[in-house]
Structure formats: structure tokens, C-alpha cells
Design a protein around this motif. Structure first.
Motif, short mmCIF file in Angstrom:
data_model
loop_
_atom_site.label_atom_id
_atom_site.label_comp_id
_atom_site.label_asym_id
_atom_site.label_seq_id
_atom_site.Cartn_x
_atom_site.Cartn_y
_atom_site.Cartn_z
N GLU A 188 0.83 -1.20 0.00
CA GLU A 188 0.00 0.00 0.00
C GLU A 188 0.87 1.25 0.00
N LEU A 189 1.91 1.24 0.79
CA LEU A 189 2.79 2.40 0.88
C LEU A 189 3.47 2.66 -0.46
N LYS A 190 3.96 1.61 -1.11
CA LYS A 190 4.64 1.77 -2.40
C LYS A 190 3.67 2.25 -3.47
N ASN A 191 2.47 1.66 -3.51
CA ASN A 191 1.47 2.09 -4.50
C ASN A 191 1.07 3.54 -4.26
N GLY A 192 0.97 3.93 -3.00
CA GLY A 192 0.63 5.31 -2.68
C GLY A 192 1.71 6.27 -3.14
N ARG A 193 2.98 5.92 -2.95
CA ARG A 193 4.07 6.77 -3.40
C ARG A 193 4.07 6.89 -4.92
N LEU A 194 3.85 5.77 -5.61
CA LEU A 194 3.78 5.80 -7.07
C LEU A 194 2.60 6.65 -7.53
N ALA A 195 1.46 6.54 -6.85
CA ALA A 195 0.28 7.32 -7.22
C ALA A 195 0.51 8.81 -7.03
N MET A 196 1.23 9.19 -5.98
CA MET A 196 1.51 10.61 -5.76
C MET A 196 2.36 11.17 -6.90
N LEU A 197 3.37 10.41 -7.34
CA LEU A 197 4.19 10.86 -8.46
C LEU A 197 3.36 10.89 -9.74
N THR A 198 2.50 9.90 -9.92
CA THR A 198 1.70 9.80 -11.15
C THR A 198 0.73 10.96 -11.29
N ILE A 199 -0.06 11.22 -10.23
CA ILE A 199 -1.05 12.28 -10.33
C ILE A 199 -0.38 13.64 -10.48
N ALA A 200 0.78 13.81 -9.86
CA ALA A 200 1.51 15.07 -10.02
C ALA A 200 1.95 15.25 -11.47
N ALA A 201 2.41 14.16 -12.10
CA ALA A 201 2.85 14.23 -13.50
C ALA A 201 1.67 14.50 -14.42
N TRP A 202 0.54 13.83 -14.20
CA TRP A 202 -0.62 14.01 -15.06
C TRP A 202 -1.18 15.43 -14.96
N VAL A 203 -1.27 15.93 -13.73
CA VAL A 203 -1.78 17.30 -13.56
C VAL A 203 -0.82 18.31 -14.20
N SER A 204 0.49 18.08 -14.04
CA SER A 204 1.47 18.97 -14.67
C SER A 204 1.31 18.98 -16.18
N ASN A 205 1.05 17.81 -16.76
CA ASN A 205 0.88 17.74 -18.21
C ASN A 205 -0.40 18.43 -18.67
N ASP A 206 -1.44 18.40 -17.83
CA ASP A 206 -2.66 19.11 -18.18
C ASP A 206 -2.45 20.63 -18.14
N LEU A 207 -1.68 21.07 -17.15
CA LEU A 207 -1.41 22.50 -17.02
C LEU A 207 -0.39 22.97 -18.06
N ILE A 208 0.59 22.11 -18.36
CA ILE A 208 1.62 22.44 -19.35
C ILE A 208 1.65 21.29 -20.37
N PRO A 209 0.85 21.37 -21.43
CA PRO A 209 0.80 20.27 -22.40
C PRO A 209 2.18 19.91 -22.94
N GLY A 210 2.47 18.61 -22.94
CA GLY A 210 3.75 18.13 -23.40
C GLY A 210 4.80 18.03 -22.32
N ALA A 211 4.44 18.41 -21.09
CA ALA A 211 5.42 18.34 -20.00
C ALA A 211 5.78 16.90 -19.66
N LEU A 212 4.86 15.97 -19.93
CA LEU A 212 5.10 14.56 -19.62
C LEU A 212 5.34 13.82 -20.95
N PRO A 213 6.57 13.52 -21.29
CA PRO A 213 6.89 12.95 -22.62
C PRO A 213 6.70 11.43 -22.70
N VAL A 214 5.81 10.87 -21.91
CA VAL A 214 5.51 9.43 -21.97
C VAL A 214 4.01 9.25 -22.05
N TRP A 215 3.57 8.02 -22.24
CA TRP A 215 2.14 7.76 -22.38
C TRP A 215 1.40 8.16 -21.10
N HIS A 216 0.25 8.70 -21.29
CA HIS A 216 -0.62 9.04 -20.15
C HIS A 216 -2.04 9.08 -20.66
N PRO A 217 -3.00 8.82 -19.80
CA PRO A 217 -4.41 8.80 -20.23
C PRO A 217 -4.93 10.20 -20.57
#
Length: 217
Positions: A188-217
Motif C-alpha cells: 500500500e505504501l509503495k502504491n501510494g508513493r507511485l500514485a503521488m508521483l503519477t497524479i503530479a505528473a498528469w496534472v502537470s501535463n494538463d497545465l503544461i501540455p507536453g510536460a510529460l513525454p511518456v504515455w498518459h491517459p
């Protein structure tokens, strides 16, 4: 008489100077011993995993070198709660992107349906469509949960991070002191840490299109 006073004063000063270094060394030695004990305890605390060789990373050790046990438990609980929220956020992010939604109306008074929320251009746009009353309900529920968690940790004396006495599926029916529960808590702890990084990256890409140069939904 004055000479005697001068001699006495010099003797007192000499005594102070003679004993001060020894007292300082003793104090510093005592502090070092306490730091060594605290460092050893930190390495054995929940959250130090195999990825770090079962050792607290150097930066973490510096940040927590003066941390008391109660404060450390507070930070562990905070990390777990943030991880759980982030896991829900990543799941909700993907659900909105997939166009999946509840039937009916989100707000009858505002005339907003769940389909309207689902059709938003991005999850950030969907959030802005939620009425103020909806956010108020979320804050009230979250506040009640936080009050319950605070009472559980500080008044009921639970020393287990993430244990808020809410387990509808019965995972903790056999307690926390077993190998299976240790592995589940670590996952649970590891999945939570991964989720925190993931949601931060996805939100950053929404705010700055192209900020995340890998696949994302």
C-alpha cells in the motif's frame, strides 16, 4: 585584600575554563549517542523498504534527525493518507478520461449531470464544474474523517500508521503483527508513493501540455 580578591577571582575563572571543555565534550558525546540510537530506530520504522536497503536515505535522516517518535508517527500517517488520496485521484483521472460516469444528476439545483462532468475536456476542467456545495460536502466528510483519525492516534493510543479503525473488508481481523499484513502494508505504501508521483505528473501535463513525454491517459 584586593590582591586576595584578585587571586580568588582568577582561581574561579580558571576552574570554569578547566571544566567547560569537559562538560561540552560530555554533552556532545551524549548528543551523539542519542543521535545514534535515534538513527537506528528510524531504520527500523515503517516505510523503510527494500528499495533503500532497509536504511533511511541520507536526506531523510537529515530531515528527521531531531524528530520525536510522536512526530515521526504523524509524518508516517500523513504519507499514507496522501498516498491513499493519490490512488483515488489516479483512478478517478482515468475514469473521467474513459468517459465512465454515474447515471443521473450531480446537482439538480445547478442543472449539472454526471455526464456533463464526464464530457469535460480534462479532469481539471471537470473539477471546476463541481458546485460549491459539492466541495463543501467533501470538506465536511474529510474533516470528520480527520477528526476520527486524530482521535484514534492521539487519544486512543494507536501506534500503527494508517490504522484508523475502519476496515469493512476485514483485512486486519488477525491484527497487524503478522508477515502477511506487513507485506500488504508495504505494498500500500509503495502504491501510494507511485500514485503521488503519477497524479503530479498528469496534472502537470494538463497545465503544461507536453510536460510529460511518456504515455498518459
Amino acid at each position: 585584600m584586593k590582591a586576595n580578591r584578585a587571586i580568588i577571582a582568577s582561581l574561579i575563572l580558571a576552574s570554569v575554563n578547566a571544566f567547560a571543555p569537559q562538560q561540552y565534550e560530555n554533552k556532545r558525546l551524549s548528543s551523539s549517542v542519542k543521535m545514534a540510537d535515534r538513527a537506528f530506530n528510524i531504520d527500523e520504522e515503517f516505510g523503510i523498504t527494500l528499495e533503500t536497503g532497509r536504511k533511511c536515505p541520507s536526506l531523510g535522516r537529515i530531515l528527521m534527525e531531531d524528530t520525536q517518535p510522536g512526530a515521526l508517527k504523524w509524518m508516517q500517517n500523513a504519507e499514507l493518507k496522501h498516498g491513499r488520496v493519490a490512488m483515488f485521484a489516479t483512478f478517478g483521472y482515468m475514469v473521467q478520461k474513459a468517459g465512465v460516469h454515474f447515471p443521473g444528476m450531480l446537482s439538480v439545483s445547478e442543472g449539472i449531470s454526471f455526464a456533463d462532468i464526464s464530457s469535460a475536456a480534462s479532469p481539471l476542467d471537470a473539477i471546476q464544474m463541481v458546485p460549491q456545495a459539492g466541495f463543501s460536502q467533501i470538506l465536511i466528510v474529510a474533516g470528520l474523517f480527520e477528526a476520527r483519525a486524530w482521535n484514534r492516534q492521539y487519544n486512543e493510543g494507536s501506534n500503527i500508521p494508517g490504522d484508523h479503525a475502519y476496515d469493512p473488508l476485514g483485512y486486519t481481523s488477525k491484527g497487524f503483527d503478522n508477515e502477511k499484513m506487513d507485506k500488504m502494508r508495504e505494498r500500500e505504501l509503495k502504491n501510494g508513493r507511485l500514485a503521488m508521483l503519477t497524479i503530479a505528473a498528469w496534472v502537470s501535463n494538463d497545465l503544461i501540455p507536453g510536460a510529460l513525454p511518456v504515455w498518459h491517459p
